[in-house]
Design a protein around this motif. Sequence first.
Motif, mmCIF file in Angstrom:
data_model
loop_
_atom_site.group_PDB
_atom_site.id
_atom_site.type_symbol
_atom_site.label_atom_id
_atom_site.label_comp_id
_atom_site.label_asym_id
_atom_site.label_seq_id
_atom_site.Cartn_x
_atom_site.Cartn_y
_atom_site.Cartn_z
ATOM 1 N N GLU A 274 -83.713 42.553 -100.789
ATOM 2 C CA GLU A 274 -83.122 42.509 -102.130
ATOM 3 C C GLU A 274 -81.836 41.715 -102.055
ATOM 4 O O GLU A 274 -80.906 42.064 -101.323
ATOM 5 C CB GLU A 274 -82.843 43.916 -102.653
ATOM 6 N N LEU A 275 -81.771 40.634 -102.798
ATOM 7 C CA LEU A 275 -80.583 39.796 -102.874
ATOM 8 C C LEU A 275 -79.796 40.155 -104.116
ATOM 9 O O LEU A 275 -80.388 40.472 -105.160
ATOM 10 C CB LEU A 275 -80.973 38.323 -102.914
ATOM 11 N N THR A 276 -78.485 40.089 -103.994
ATOM 12 C CA THR A 276 -77.634 40.362 -105.150
ATOM 13 C C THR A 276 -76.517 39.343 -105.182
ATOM 14 O O THR A 276 -76.053 38.860 -104.139
ATOM 15 C CB THR A 276 -77.070 41.795 -105.097
ATOM 16 N N GLY A 277 -76.071 38.966 -106.329
ATOM 17 C CA GLY A 277 -74.979 38.003 -106.479
ATOM 18 C C GLY A 277 -74.481 37.989 -107.902
ATOM 19 O O GLY A 277 -75.166 38.472 -108.811
ATOM 20 N N GLY A 278 -73.268 37.498 -108.080
ATOM 21 C CA GLY A 278 -72.747 37.467 -109.435
ATOM 22 C C GLY A 278 -71.307 36.995 -109.515
ATOM 23 O O GLY A 278 -70.789 36.340 -108.587
ATOM 24 N N TYR A 279 -70.681 37.377 -110.584
ATOM 25 C CA TYR A 279 -69.320 36.946 -110.907
ATOM 26 C C TYR A 279 -68.422 38.176 -110.967
ATOM 27 O O TYR A 279 -68.778 39.186 -111.584
ATOM 28 C CB TYR A 279 -69.331 36.221 -112.252
ATOM 29 N N ALA A 280 -67.254 38.077 -110.281
ATOM 30 C CA ALA A 280 -66.290 39.184 -110.274
ATOM 31 C C ALA A 280 -64.941 38.653 -110.754
ATOM 32 O O ALA A 280 -64.576 37.497 -110.491
ATOM 33 C CB ALA A 280 -66.159 39.767 -108.870
ATOM 34 N N TYR A 281 -64.205 39.522 -111.433
ATOM 35 C CA TYR A 281 -62.898 39.081 -111.957
ATOM 36 C C TYR A 281 -61.978 40.288 -112.104
ATOM 37 O O TYR A 281 -62.418 41.440 -112.179
ATOM 38 C CB TYR A 281 -63.080 38.384 -113.304
ATOM 39 N N GLN A 282 -60.638 39.956 -112.130
ATOM 40 C CA GLN A 282 -59.613 40.958 -112.412
ATOM 41 C C GLN A 282 -58.720 40.420 -113.526
ATOM 42 O O GLN A 282 -58.242 39.285 -113.444
ATOM 43 C CB GLN A 282 -58.756 41.250 -111.168
ATOM 44 N N THR A 283 -58.508 41.217 -114.532
ATOM 45 C CA THR A 283 -57.596 40.811 -115.614
ATOM 46 C C THR A 283 -56.150 40.900 -115.131
ATOM 47 O O THR A 283 -55.854 41.508 -114.086
ATOM 48 C CB THR A 283 -57.805 41.697 -116.843
ATOM 49 N N LYS A 284 -55.247 40.309 -115.902
ATOM 50 C CA LYS A 284 -53.832 40.337 -115.517
ATOM 51 C C LYS A 284 -53.327 41.762 -115.382
ATOM 52 O O LYS A 284 -52.549 42.088 -114.469
ATOM 53 C CB LYS A 284 -52.993 39.593 -116.556
ATOM 54 N N GLY A 285 -53.736 42.615 -116.282
ATOM 55 C CA GLY A 285 -53.246 43.986 -116.264
ATOM 56 C C GLY A 285 -53.804 44.807 -115.116
ATOM 57 O O GLY A 285 -53.229 45.837 -114.741
ATOM 58 N N MET A 286 -54.888 44.397 -114.561
ATOM 59 C CA MET A 286 -55.543 45.161 -113.503
ATOM 60 C C MET A 286 -55.329 44.553 -112.117
ATOM 61 O O MET A 286 -55.580 45.197 -111.115
ATOM 62 C CB MET A 286 -57.046 45.263 -113.776
ATOM 63 N N SER A 287 -54.880 43.278 -112.040
ATOM 64 C CA SER A 287 -54.703 42.655 -110.734
ATOM 65 C C SER A 287 -53.413 43.123 -110.079
ATOM 66 O O SER A 287 -52.453 43.533 -110.755
ATOM 67 C CB SER A 287 -54.714 41.123 -110.877
ATOM 68 N N GLY A 288 -53.355 43.028 -108.788
ATOM 69 C CA GLY A 288 -52.173 43.498 -108.070
ATOM 70 C C GLY A 288 -50.964 42.629 -108.281
ATOM 71 O O GLY A 288 -49.829 43.111 -108.246
ATOM 72 N N ASP A 289 -51.131 41.313 -108.534
ATOM 73 C CA ASP A 289 -49.994 40.397 -108.703
ATOM 74 C C ASP A 289 -49.773 39.991 -110.151
ATOM 75 O O ASP A 289 -48.977 39.103 -110.436
ATOM 76 C CB ASP A 289 -50.194 39.160 -107.833
ATOM 77 N N GLY A 290 -50.493 40.621 -111.069
ATOM 78 C CA GLY A 290 -50.304 40.319 -112.491
ATOM 79 C C GLY A 290 -50.918 39.000 -112.906
ATOM 80 O O GLY A 290 -50.650 38.529 -114.018
ATOM 81 N N GLN A 291 -51.755 38.384 -112.054
ATOM 82 C CA GLN A 291 -52.433 37.139 -112.384
ATOM 83 C C GLN A 291 -53.948 37.399 -112.568
ATOM 84 O O GLN A 291 -54.505 38.307 -111.980
ATOM 85 C CB GLN A 291 -52.230 36.112 -111.253
ATOM 86 N N PHE A 292 -54.555 36.571 -113.379
ATOM 87 C CA PHE A 292 -56.016 36.675 -113.560
ATOM 88 C C PHE A 292 -56.707 36.147 -112.308
ATOM 89 O O PHE A 292 -56.425 35.033 -111.852
ATOM 90 C CB PHE A 292 -56.453 35.872 -114.783
ATOM 91 N N GLN A 293 -57.587 36.941 -111.750
ATOM 92 C CA GLN A 293 -58.296 36.566 -110.526
ATOM 93 C C GLN A 293 -59.811 36.550 -110.808
ATOM 94 O O GLN A 293 -60.316 37.397 -111.538
ATOM 95 C CB GLN A 293 -58.017 37.594 -109.414
#
Length: 431
Positions: A274-293
Amino acid sequence: MKKVLILLFILLLAPSSFAIQEERKISLKDAIELAIRTNPQMELARLDVDIARNKIFEANRLQNPSIHTFQNIPKAGVGNPQQVGVDYTIELFKRGKRKETAKTYSLAVSDHQKFLEYGLIAEVKKSYVNLLVKKSKYKVLKEQEQLAKELYENIKQEVEKGNLPKTEEIQAKIAVNKSIMLTNVARTETITAQNYFNSVLNTSDINLDTKEDFLPDNYSSLMAISPNEKTPDLKEIKEYALNNRYDLLMAQKEAEAAKKNLEATKNLRIPDVELTGGYAYQTKGMSGDGQFQSGGYVGARLVNIPILYNFKPEIDNAKIEIQKAELKYEDAKIDAIRNITDAYEKFVIARENLNYYNKEILTNSRELMEASKKSLSNKEIDFTTFLVSKKLYLELTLGYQDALGEYYSSYADLLKEINSDSIYLTKTETL
């Protein structure tokens, strides 16, 4: 009373065509083509072939993907990515085996359809011939009835002149009545045979009749060979049939499909990926450095690992299916040998009987009847003696119709058992 008269008047004015079934003559070749086209069993067989072909695509199917998402809520999302991705399972060493099994089974289903065709062709031929036999007998008996009436009138005149005793007239009258009775029976049998012929052809809105008005001895017109032609012996016919009968070919392919199914079933023990893949992101409010990741991710895992369940029952059943298929083939082979031998022996006997009629009996019976009629006219024999000759001639004539019909029918049965369009064993496509 007035209403009744009005109803009768309407019925008289109404077209009567709804009660009259269309009638049409048809050749044997056209009858076979019609039966193959319209017979419900043949239509079911064609549908089975379509289903079997679709099962090949079904067996070769790819797995559908799955879409997943992970959305972390409030504090759980701090420093953790949100994800949207796709999961896809790859079967290992399974699709190819399934497809091979389905392909082989599809070929077996096609063989079954062809086997049914030969059975239907034989049934059409036999019902066609049977109707011709009944029509021929009816024609003969009708002629005999007319002859009996003419003889009765002649004898009646001779009795009135005092040249013959009254008993001759009584016997002649009895002969007329008996002829009428036999003719009526023959007519009923003809109607019954025609109804059965139409039922074989699956007709309801049309009444089909044979193209011929009596049973011909032009053998090719009824798709048969001359009884004087040399034919292969039983050994050659049996050998050919065991290699070409479609029910045996079908049974062989079913056994082959069962073996391939066992291989496919054993491969169920092989884990899938089973293969899995996709897109992951962190919003500014949720990231550790306050930047969108943002970024992607991939992963893989083995699934369906046969630890808790190893598919042993399925494998055991697949082995049993092989044994069943092999037994089915052996049983079909035994039946085929018995049926081929029986059909061949019946054909040989029918051919001998027909040749005996053609070479000896018919000629002698005609000579006897002509001599008897001449002797009766010359008053060399009495009417009782003539009736004995006439009865013998009639029995021989009707017997010839039976012998000719049996020859055609036995030939049709033999072709059915060897699954061939000719006794000379050249494999051709069925009609």
